[in-house]
Write a protein that holds these residues in place. Structure first.
Motif, PDB file in Angstrom:
ATOM      1  N   ALA A 341       0.825  -1.256  -0.148  1.00  0.00           N
ATOM      2  CA  ALA A 341       0.014  -0.084  -0.063  1.00  0.00           C
ATOM      3  C   ALA A 341       0.974   1.110   0.010  1.00  0.00           C
ATOM      4  O   ALA A 341       0.516   2.197  -0.677  1.00  0.00           O
ATOM      5  CB  ALA A 341      -0.901  -0.136   1.219  1.00  0.00           C
ATOM      6  N   VAL A 342       1.934   1.364   0.811  1.00  0.00           N
ATOM      7  CA  VAL A 342       2.800   2.442   0.926  1.00  0.00           C
ATOM      8  C   VAL A 342       3.570   2.824  -0.364  1.00  0.00           C
ATOM      9  O   VAL A 342       3.549   3.878  -0.973  1.00  0.00           O
ATOM     10  CB  VAL A 342       3.733   2.185   2.018  1.00  0.00           C
ATOM     11  N   LEU A 343       3.995   1.633  -0.763  1.00  0.00           N
ATOM     12  CA  LEU A 343       4.460   1.636  -2.453  1.00  0.00           C
ATOM     13  C   LEU A 343       3.759   2.261  -3.199  1.00  0.00           C
ATOM     14  O   LEU A 343       4.057   2.958  -4.155  1.00  0.00           O
ATOM     15  CB  LEU A 343       5.267   0.497  -2.658  1.00  0.00           C
ATOM     16  N   THR A 344       2.462   1.591  -3.316  1.00  0.00           N
ATOM     17  CA  THR A 344       1.513   2.271  -4.339  1.00  0.00           C
ATOM     18  C   THR A 344       1.412   3.650  -4.080  1.00  0.00           C
ATOM     19  O   THR A 344       1.430   4.416  -5.301  1.00  0.00           O
ATOM     20  CB  THR A 344       0.226   1.413  -4.122  1.00  0.00           C
ATOM     21  N   ILE A 345       0.923   4.110  -3.052  1.00  0.00           N
ATOM     22  CA  ILE A 345       0.920   5.635  -2.541  1.00  0.00           C
ATOM     23  C   ILE A 345       2.212   6.391  -3.120  1.00  0.00           C
ATOM     24  O   ILE A 345       2.022   7.513  -3.979  1.00  0.00           O
ATOM     25  CB  ILE A 345       0.409   5.801  -1.236  1.00  0.00           C
ATOM     26  N   PHE A 346       3.287   5.831  -2.854  1.00  0.00           N
ATOM     27  CA  PHE A 346       4.383   6.549  -3.162  1.00  0.00           C
ATOM     28  C   PHE A 346       4.397   6.763  -4.831  1.00  0.00           C
ATOM     29  O   PHE A 346       5.067   7.667  -5.507  1.00  0.00           O
ATOM     30  CB  PHE A 346       5.752   5.859  -2.708  1.00  0.00           C
ATOM     31  N   VAL A 347       4.318   5.395  -5.474  1.00  0.00           N
ATOM     32  CA  VAL A 347       4.364   5.725  -6.997  1.00  0.00           C
ATOM     33  C   VAL A 347       3.370   6.508  -7.691  1.00  0.00           C
ATOM     34  O   VAL A 347       3.500   7.337  -8.639  1.00  0.00           O
ATOM     35  CB  VAL A 347       4.096   4.248  -7.650  1.00  0.00           C
ATOM     36  N   VAL A 348       2.111   6.529  -6.963  1.00  0.00           N
ATOM     37  CA  VAL A 348       1.160   7.494  -7.662  1.00  0.00           C
ATOM     38  C   VAL A 348       1.357   8.809  -7.556  1.00  0.00           C
ATOM     39  O   VAL A 348       1.263   9.831  -8.301  1.00  0.00           O
ATOM     40  CB  VAL A 348      -0.493   6.936  -6.910  1.00  0.00           C
ATOM     41  N   SER A 354       0.946  15.346  -6.834  1.00  0.00           N
ATOM     42  CA  SER A 354       0.058  16.118  -6.017  1.00  0.00           C
ATOM     43  C   SER A 354      -0.635  15.157  -4.991  1.00  0.00           C
ATOM     44  O   SER A 354      -1.207  14.083  -5.246  1.00  0.00           O
ATOM     45  CB  SER A 354      -1.141  16.545  -7.076  1.00  0.00           C
ATOM     46  N   TRP A 355      -0.691  15.688  -3.708  1.00  0.00           N
ATOM     47  CA  TRP A 355      -1.120  14.732  -2.786  1.00  0.00           C
ATOM     48  C   TRP A 355      -2.520  14.710  -2.930  1.00  0.00           C
ATOM     49  O   TRP A 355      -3.021  13.682  -2.330  1.00  0.00           O
ATOM     50  CB  TRP A 355      -0.835  15.656  -1.259  1.00  0.00           C
ATOM     51  N   ARG A 356      -3.290  15.593  -3.258  1.00  0.00           N
ATOM     52  CA  ARG A 356      -4.542  15.781  -3.542  1.00  0.00           C
ATOM     53  C   ARG A 356      -4.975  14.789  -4.521  1.00  0.00           C
ATOM     54  O   ARG A 356      -5.979  14.051  -4.264  1.00  0.00           O
ATOM     55  CB  ARG A 356      -5.172  17.019  -3.898  1.00  0.00           C
ATOM     56  N   SER A 357      -4.617  14.492  -5.613  1.00  0.00           N
ATOM     57  CA  SER A 357      -4.803  13.587  -6.722  1.00  0.00           C
ATOM     58  C   SER A 357      -4.666  12.314  -6.071  1.00  0.00           C
ATOM     59  O   SER A 357      -5.212  11.343  -6.456  1.00  0.00           O
ATOM     60  CB  SER A 357      -3.989  13.887  -8.003  1.00  0.00           C
ATOM     61  N   THR A 358      -3.383  12.148  -5.327  1.00  0.00           N
ATOM     62  CA  THR A 358      -2.932  10.906  -4.852  1.00  0.00           C
ATOM     63  C   THR A 358      -4.212  10.252  -3.929  1.00  0.00           C
ATOM     64  O   THR A 358      -4.320   9.090  -4.134  1.00  0.00           O
ATOM     65  CB  THR A 358      -1.653  10.750  -4.044  1.00  0.00           C
ATOM     66  N   LEU A 359      -4.408  11.292  -2.947  1.00  0.00           N
ATOM     67  CA  LEU A 359      -5.432  10.876  -1.938  1.00  0.00           C
ATOM     68  C   LEU A 359      -6.909  10.260  -2.723  1.00  0.00           C
ATOM     69  O   LEU A 359      -7.314   9.342  -2.159  1.00  0.00           O
ATOM     70  CB  LEU A 359      -5.933  11.963  -1.157  1.00  0.00           C
ATOM     71  N   ILE A 360      -7.278  11.268  -3.715  1.00  0.00           N
ATOM     72  CA  ILE A 360      -8.478  10.653  -4.285  1.00  0.00           C
ATOM     73  C   ILE A 360      -8.243   9.461  -5.242  1.00  0.00           C
ATOM     74  O   ILE A 360      -9.067   8.570  -5.054  1.00  0.00           O
ATOM     75  CB  ILE A 360      -8.601  11.910  -5.306  1.00  0.00           C
ATOM     76  N   THR A 361      -6.969   9.376  -5.678  1.00  0.00           N
ATOM     77  CA  THR A 361      -6.798   8.044  -6.378  1.00  0.00           C
ATOM     78  C   THR A 361      -6.764   6.786  -5.367  1.00  0.00           C
ATOM     79  O   THR A 361      -7.443   5.560  -5.625  1.00  0.00           O
ATOM     80  CB  THR A 361      -5.443   8.047  -7.050  1.00  0.00           C
TER      81      THR A 361
END
Length: 361
Positions: A341-348, A354-361
């Motif tokens: 999960a952490v690796l996925t968030i980092f890659v996105v 953008s933290w906003r776009s990453t959170l939405i994704t």
């Protein structure tokens, strides 16, 4: 479009619903049963046939070869493995996964019964068992002592400790290995047998006939009915010595005149030593519906309580803990999921910046 419209118009309600679902998921996760081995019924059946005193060659010739031919007529069998040992035979039958094991066990019994008349009369009845991975012990314990004898710790393990572990919720079977088994031995004296003209068969028949308890009948009254039972079970070695082996007129030959009765232990086929002391093993198997981790936790607590009550120099140790193994495997899976999960968030985040776009994704 309903979900997207609802999420945009009512963002707070959407967040509350998502958090509630996450809490329910975490609550359900804690209540899940954790087992080291999944509950999968393998299509394997084991047939064990005791044949006391027979050599492996005799077991193969007299039992295995004849039973294997009858088992070949059973449908759904993919493989048959046979093993001949000293005094026993074992046949492993592997079926297709689509085979109904209840029907398979009936077919195996019928196949053996068709050739039963060809098998030796000294052979004991076959025992059928289905292979069950969940029947493996989840906990192995070792009882050893520097002050007590092997016989004393054997009696303690079988009479006291095993009953306490059977009372634990989630425990199905408790077996004791390496313990001394009490045995009463009748040592015949050949010279006395010749002197009184008594055969070994007469001694065996006397022991069998005069050491038994059996129902005799019933006595019916006007308003009641009572059962009559012959109580002939011998309780002590001294009573064995008084068994009448033969009568010749007024002369009575008792067992003590032709044999010596020894109250001891059965022959030891295996020996277990731990830290230089005799050891008795206790193997605990969970029930099919129980969780390995929860059952192991309860057993660990009971082991700590038992150690506080044991005599000085005596201790009960855990030699294998299946609960910790299952818990360790579960923790490794959780760590892998968290890392993924952490690796996925980092890659996105790297790609979107953008933290906003990453959170939405």
């Amino acid at each position: 479009m309903f979900l997207s419209d609802f999420s945009i118009k009512r963002p707070i309600a959407t967040i509350v619903i998502i958090i509630s679902l996450m809490c329910l998921g975490l609550l359900a996760l804690k209540k899940l049963k954790v087992n080291e081995i999944p509950n999968v019924q393998e299509p394997v059946m084991v047939v064990s046939i005791p044949y006391p005193g027979a050599s492996p060659e005799t077991v193969e010739r007299e039992i295995i070869n004849r039973i294997e031919k009858s088992l070949q007529s059973i449908s759904g069998v993919t493989q048959i493995r046979s093993t001949a040992r000293e005094g026993s035979a074992q046949i492993v039958i592997i079926f297709n996964f689509s085979k109904n094991m209840i029907e398979a066990s009936d077919e195996v019994r019928n196949a053996i019964s068709t050739v039963r008349y060809k098998l030796p009369t000294e052979m004991r009845e076959p025992v059928l068992e289905r292979e069950d991975p969940s029947a493996e012990p989840i906990m192995q314990l070792a009882l050893s002592s520097k002050t007590l004898t092997h016989a004393e710790i054997s009696r303690m393990a079988e009479d006291e400790l095993s009953d306490k572990f059977r009372a634990v919720d989630g425990v199905a079977v408790v077996s004791v290995n390496g313990a001394l088994k009490r045995e009463l031995s009748v040592l015949l004296r050949a010279q006395k047998l010749r002197e009184y003209n008594i055969s070994v068969g007469e001694v065996v028949n006397a022991l069998r006939n005069q050491n038994t308890t059996a129902p005799v009948g019933k006595v019916r009254g006007t308003l009641d009915e009572q059962s009559i039972r012959l109580i002939g079970r011998i309780e002590s070695p001294a009573e064995f010595e008084q068994i009448v082996v033969k009568r010749r007129g007024d002369e009575v030959v008792r067992l003590a005149q032709v044999a010596t009765v020894a109250d001891g232990f059965a022959e030891i086929n295996g020996l277990s030593i731990r830290s230089g002391n005799h050891n008795v093993g206790i193997f605990i198997t969970r029930s099919r519906e129980a969780s390995t981790v929860s059952a192991a936790n309860k057993i660990r607590k009971l082991v700590d309580e038992i150690n506080k009550t044991l005599p000085a120099g005596t201790k009960l140790e855990i030699t294998r803990d299946g609960g910790k193994d299952a818990e360790s495997n579960l923790n490794q899976v959780i760590e892998s999921l968290m890392f993924g999960a952490v690796l996925t968030i980092f890659v996105v985040y790297v790609f979107l910046n953008s933290w906003r776009s990453t959170l939405i994704t």
